[in-house]
Enzyme design. Structure first.
Site, PDB file in Angstrom:
ATOM      1  N   TYR A   1      -1.886   0.149  10.048  1.00 27.81           N
ATOM      2  CA  TYR A   1      -2.100  -0.507   8.761  1.00 27.81           C
ATOM      3  C   TYR A   1      -0.869  -0.343   7.875  1.00 27.81           C
ATOM      4  CZ  TYR A   1      -3.594  -0.945   3.899  1.00 27.81           C
ATOM      5  OH  TYR A   1      -3.664  -1.274   2.569  1.00 27.81           O
TER       6      TYR A   1
ATOM      7  N   THR B   1       0.818  -1.211   0.000  1.00 25.05           N
ATOM      8  CA  THR B   1       0.000   0.000   0.000  1.00 25.05           C
ATOM      9  C   THR B   1       0.850   1.258   0.000  1.00 25.05           C
ATOM     10  OG1 THR B   1      -1.562   1.291   1.346  1.00 25.05           O
ATOM     11  CG2 THR B   1      -0.096  -0.199   2.524  1.00 25.05           C
TER      12      THR B   1
END
Length: 337
Positions: free
Chosen positions: A141, A117
């Site tokens: 995250y 990501t």
């Protein structure tokens, strides 16, 4: 010879499985169905229901299905959730990847594609963001994904594995034929929320922060169509099979749209003037994130097909309208029964 897709019944994973099947590949899926749906898989694709971090399960699947490559999607992806429950993200994203890599090494699988990501960059010093930009995640995250990247790098160096890390920017849209799409209840993707508001299941769209130093005060995102992203993975697989060296690549289009621009695009294309509520900034959100895609376009044989925002919105709307029709049909059936 098969490709193992972890999380293959989820949003991005199911588009990957469909792309592989359509290309004539032999595919096998491991998914615990916590957010995925077995109905999203093409007929005939073996599904093993379980955790991608279950080493015994994965080793058995690799042996039984003659797996030579792994594409790893399984994980948790909601930034605010990761701030509330960081340990869950380090378990689902980091520890699961560690166990999956151990099973791959033990089983002799030496081609690995990892779903990462742009959140690993945090607030970048400049945009578009190149792959060599500093990694300063703002959320557990992002940190959990960066830790997995580091592990993959070290494992590859120790065991002769070759990998491609694909750092996604904002994935959106649905299969152009509306066969599959994002079906998770309570999904947090901006475009998903906006099309839900346009079609009916959601009352409004919340905008978190309108005081950023951007043209309209809202965050800016580089959206990539989920089907184009699946094709980028196919190109990464071909790259590894052709002897390509391990590499990390940004996956986006190199163009940013603000949150408010995206909402207006959904309003325009849907013809619906749904409610929008402005609120304060949200912890962990990044102000502007646009990909430098020059390395991606140079390294892989990949040409995007759906890079216009209007196309991404139209496909997302078509999928959401299909979901609404199916739910209405189910309700009518239940009522008549």
């Amino acid at each position: 010879m098969s490709v193992l897709v972890t999380g293959g019944a989820g949003y991005i994973g199911s588009h990957m499985v469909l792309a592989l099947v359509e290309a004539g590949e032999s595919v096998v899926v491991v998914d615990n169905l916590s957010t995925g749906f077995s109905t999203s898989l093409p007929d005939g694709v073996p599904l093993f229901i379980g955790d991608a971090g279950d080493e015994n399960l994965v080793e058995g699947v690799i042996a039984a299905q003659d797996v030579k490559s792994i594409i790893h999607f399984a994980g948790s992806v909601v930034v605010p959730d990761s701030i509330r429950d960081p340990l869950a993200y380090y378990r689902n994203n980091t520890m699961t990847t560690r166990s999956l890599l151990k099973a791959a090494v033990k089983s002799g699988v030496n081609q690995f594609i990892f779903s990462s990501t742009a959140a690993v960059y945090g607030n970048p010093d400049k945009v578009p963001v190149p792959e060599e930009a500093p990694t300063r995640p703002l959320s557990p995250y992002g940190s959990s994904k960066l830790m997995a990247e580091i592990m993959l790098h070290d494992v590859a160096a120790a065991h002769g594995m070759k990998y491609v890390v694909l750092r996604y920017f904002n994935v959106a849209g649905a299969d152009p034929q509306a066969r599959i799409g994002l079906a998770t209840v309570g999904a947090t993707h901006l475009l998903k929320i906006a099309v839900e508001a346009a079609v009916g299941p959601r009352a409004k769209v919340d905008v978190f922060g309108t005081d950023y130093p951007t043209p309209d005060g809202s965050c800016i995102r580089d959206f990539i169509h989920v089907s184009d992203l699946a094709q980028a993975h196919r190109a990464a697989l071909a790259y590894l099979r052709g002897g390509g060296a391990s590499v990390t690549l940004n996956c986006g289009y190199g163009r940013g749209y603000s949150v408010l621009e995206t909402i207006e695009a959904v309003r325009r294309i849907s013809g619906r003037n749904f409610a929008v509520q402005h609120g304060p900034r949200r912890p962990g959100d990044i102000m502007a994130m646009i990909a430098d895609t020059s390395r991606l376009r140079t390294a892989l044989d990949w040409t995007p097909q759906y890079q216009e925002l209007e196309t991404i919105v139209a496909h997302a709307l078509a999928w959401e309208q299909k979901l609404v029709r199916e739910r209405q049909s189910e309700l009518q059936h239940a009522t008549s029964a």
